[in-house]
Design an enzyme around this catalytic site. Structure first.
Site, PDB file in Angstrom:
ATOM      1  N   HIS A   1       2.157   3.061   2.799  1.00  0.00           N
ATOM      2  CA  HIS A   1       3.617   2.062   3.801  1.00  0.00           C
ATOM      3  C   HIS A   1       5.114   2.290   2.594  1.00  0.00           C
ATOM      4  CE1 HIS A   1       0.826   0.140   6.822  1.00  0.00           C
ATOM      5  NE2 HIS A   1       0.147   0.361   5.217  1.00  0.00           N
TER       6      HIS A   1
ATOM      7  N   HIS B   1       0.643  -1.429  -0.265  1.00  0.00           N
ATOM      8  CA  HIS B   1       0.191   0.243  -0.393  1.00  0.00           C
ATOM      9  C   HIS B   1       1.127   1.022   0.214  1.00  0.00           C
ATOM     10  CE1 HIS B   1      -3.447  -2.713   1.558  1.00  0.00           C
ATOM     11  NE2 HIS B   1      -3.200  -2.758   0.419  1.00  0.00           N
TER      12      HIS B   1
HETATM   13 FE    FE Z   1      -1.550   1.651   5.988  1.00  0.00          FE
HETATM   14 ZN    ZN Z   2      -1.944  -0.874   4.212  1.00  0.00          ZN
END
Ligand code: FE
Ligand code: ZN
Length: 258
Positions: free
Chosen positions: A59, A56
């Site tokens: 991140h 994601h």
């Molecule tokens: Fe997250």
């Molecule tokens: Zn995530």
């Protein structure tokens, strides 16, 4: 040898965990670069490694800039789209950084390839970087995995030593605890922990790291087999005889709309 463990705040509720010693640092899940670069500058650190738990953007968004600015080695999961080049790590593999060994656990559920990093001892206690799999009082949403996968992932995290420090990537604790208290209104440990966390947040302090031992007493997603929790879930879902996985699935769905 003392390591410093510090959550660098990012976006509205992310933490980018930094661990450093003797001028060498690692960071976990840098969704953006700016806060990390100022932290490194302020503390006179060079960045040895970037550990990524899942794909994601909140991140991974800062990885390219941080790698270019610092030359840090980048580590991440095997099966997810990642900012190349990096070293991909699977269940049972490890990464040695800052003189510490981090074991890699594959913990699917939030995403299909999600990994966690576990070090057996940092200054006397184990340390866990668990990304969006386990939160204090909660767990990640099931975007790519099944309830059975997430339950198994959480079971394996829950089996780590109780004094393991748990470094989650989001400050979701207060809203998780509101839900937890709806599930377990009679859990006194939970009520006391919620009061403690509210006072921390009033002073703008992080509620993290948590610990495995604490989460076992307050986190409904680690307690879904406790009769009180299972009963509350069955009552809420209107289905009286669910198996462990179905209870966990119904608990997660309850939280989704809470
Ligand atoms: Fe997250
Ligand atoms: Zn995530």
């Amino acid at each position: 040898m003392t390591h410093t463990l510090h959550p660098i705040p990012a976006f509205s509720d992310n933490y980018i965990w930094a661990l450093h010693q003797d001028g060498q640092a690692l960071v976990v899940d840098p969704g953006e670069a700016s806060g990390v670069l100022s932290y490194l500058r302020e503390h006179g650190l060079s960045l040895a490694a970037i550990l990524i738990t899942h794909h994601h953007a909140d991140h991974t968004g800062g990885v390219v800039e941080l790698r270019a600015a610092t030359g840090a080695a980048v580590y991440g999961p095997v099966v997810e789209p990642m900012p190349e080049p990096l070293t991909r790590l699977d269940q049972g593999e490890h990464v040695d950084v800052l003189g510490l060994r981090f074991e890699v656990m594959h913990v699917p559920g939030h995403t299909a390839g999600h990994i966690a990093y576990h070090c057996a001892e940092v200054d006397g206690a184990p340390l866990l970087f668990c990304g969006d799999t386990l939160f204090s009082g909660g767990c990640g949403r099931l975007f790519e995995g099944t309830p059975a996968q997430m339950l198994d992932s959480l079971d394996r995290l829950a089996a780590l030593p109780p004094h393991t420090r748990v470094c989650c990537t989001h400050e979701y604790t207060l809203s998780n605890l509101r839900f937890a208290r709806a599930v377990e209104p009679d859990n006194h440990d939970l009520a006391a922990y919620a009061a403690h966390c509210e006072s921390l947040r009033q002073r703008n302090l992080p509620t993290l790291p948590s610990s495995i031992g604490l989460e076992l007493t307050i986190n409904p997603f680690l307690r879904s087999r406790q009769p009180r929790v299972a009963q509350a879930v069955q009552q809420h879902s209107g289905q009286p005889s669910l198996d462990d996985t179905a209870v966990f699935a119904a608990l997660r769905e309850w939280k989704n709309v809470f």
